[in-house]
Design an enzyme around this catalytic site. Structure first.
Site, PDB file in Angstrom:
ATOM      1  N   SER A 102     -17.661 -49.268   7.820  1.00 40.75           N
ATOM      2  CA  SER A 102     -18.372 -50.548   7.969  1.00 40.75           C
ATOM      3  C   SER A 102     -17.416 -51.741   8.031  1.00 40.75           C
ATOM      4  O   SER A 102     -17.817 -52.839   8.418  1.00 40.75           O
ATOM      5  CB  SER A 102     -19.372 -50.740   6.817  1.00 40.75           C
ATOM      6  OG  SER A 102     -18.693 -50.755   5.566  1.00 40.75           O
ATOM      7  N   GLY A 103     -16.160 -51.526   7.645  1.00 41.68           N
ATOM      8  CA  GLY A 103     -15.176 -52.612   7.728  1.00 41.68           C
ATOM      9  C   GLY A 103     -14.829 -53.244   6.395  1.00 41.68           C
ATOM     10  O   GLY A 103     -14.283 -54.355   6.356  1.00 41.68           O
ATOM     11  N   SER A 125     -18.956 -47.225  -3.041  1.00 44.97           N
ATOM     12  CA  SER A 125     -19.838 -47.344  -4.217  1.00 44.97           C
ATOM     13  C   SER A 125     -21.300 -47.110  -3.829  1.00 44.97           C
ATOM     14  O   SER A 125     -22.105 -48.037  -3.858  1.00 44.97           O
ATOM     15  CB  SER A 125     -19.667 -48.696  -4.900  1.00 44.97           C
ATOM     16  OG  SER A 125     -19.650 -49.768  -3.993  1.00 44.97           O
ATOM     17  N   GLY A 138     -20.815 -33.551   0.887  1.00 47.21           N
ATOM     18  CA  GLY A 138     -21.154 -34.713   0.073  1.00 47.21           C
ATOM     19  C   GLY A 138     -20.650 -36.015   0.649  1.00 47.21           C
ATOM     20  O   GLY A 138     -20.261 -36.923  -0.083  1.00 47.21           O
TER      21      GLY A 138
END
Length: 288
Positions: free
Chosen positions: A122-123, A192, A241
């Site tokens: 996503s950067g 996260s 995962g």
């Protein structure tokens, strides 16, 4: 019997300071009790004039004079506040005479945590670097805790299982808290994926000091970018995962900033960094 060798101290523990051949009286003396064993303590003091002090009786009722309030802070006047925290027992928080406000005044900024979350690709790291550079150009001190970088050292013992991911984020949150306490703007760029782990990090800091930035970039765009080739490996079943493929990503519900993808047009990393800086400026974090 304990033999102690003393060197000239940075502060004096009596009402006078020995300066060469003269004794200079101190203006103010206070007393702090220290817990010591009831048995006698033999001390030998060695200085320039070979002065000796021996057979000093020390009991729990003994007290030591501490010169001025600063020395009292340095001495650890809260020695009796023994506590247990998790698996750590018999620990004592030793307060520093220099606090967060002092450090912020020195740096002319306010310590906080910028927590950049989002899918792989996503950067996050790119925006974190752009933000750090923009802050540096303004004379502000920042430090990046990058998810991959931290796993090279502090968190090298952790896997990508759910329980290890939680511990990974907990450790990063604790380190980020220390940076913020030092008066530094800490930029944490980590996937996260679990909301409860991010919320636990937020709870570590004072109200307003945790700024959650959500890079809301759709999975298909992140997968098309695939800068590390991880999505391809995950689709081939070679990585288990992997967030977004066979492990969930829980987007923030009440983040401070959301940097969305607008159709096929994506703002540049520098533009997104300026959005974050505008927020910090508005909230007063770029001034002491």
């Amino acid at each position: 019997m304990v033999l102690l060798k003393a060197v000239r101290p940075a502060f004096c523990s009596s009402s006078s300071v020995f300066d060469g051949a003269y004794l200079v009286p101190m203006d103010k003396v206070s007393f702090v009790k220290f817990p010591l064993p009831a048995s006698s303590l033999s001390m030998r003091l060695t200085s320039g004039n070979n002065a000796k002090l021996s057979l000093v009786q020390a009991t729990e009722e003994s007290s030591m004079p501490i010169a001025n309030d600063c020395a009292a802070a340095i001495s650890g006047e809260n020695l009796h506040q023994i506590a247990a925290n998790g698996k750590a027992t018999n620990i004592v928080w030793h307060k520093s005479p220099i606090g967060k406000l002092d450090r912020q005044e020195l740096l002319q900024q306010k310590g906080c945590v910028i927590w950049i979350t989002g899918l792989s690709g996503s950067g996050k790291s790119t925006v974190a670097c752009a933000l750090c550079h923009a802050l540096y150009s303004r004379g502000k001190l920042a430090y990046i805790l990058d998810g991959d970088n931290v796993r090279h050292g502090l968190n090298r013992d952790l896997s990508f299982k759910a329980e290890d991911r939680a511990e990974n984020i907990r450790r990063i949150g604790e380190v980020a808290k220390l940076f913020a306490d030092a008066g530094i703007i800490c930029i944490a760029s980590v996937i996260s994926p679990y909301r409860k782990d991010r919320d636990a990090c937020r709870a570590l800091l004072a109200e307003g000091d945790f700024v959650e930035v959500f890079l809301n970039v759709p999975l298909q765009i992140c997968e098309a970018r695939d800068p590390k080739g991880l999505y391809k490996l995950a689709r081939a079943g070679k990585i288990k995962g992997f967030t977004g493929i066979d492990d969930p990503y829980e987007p923030p519900l009440n983040c401070e900033l959301e940097l969305p993808q607008k159709g096929n047009v994506c703002a540049s990393p520098c533009e997104m960094a300026e959005t974050v800086i505008s927020y910090l400026e508005e909230k007063g974090y770029l001034h002491a």
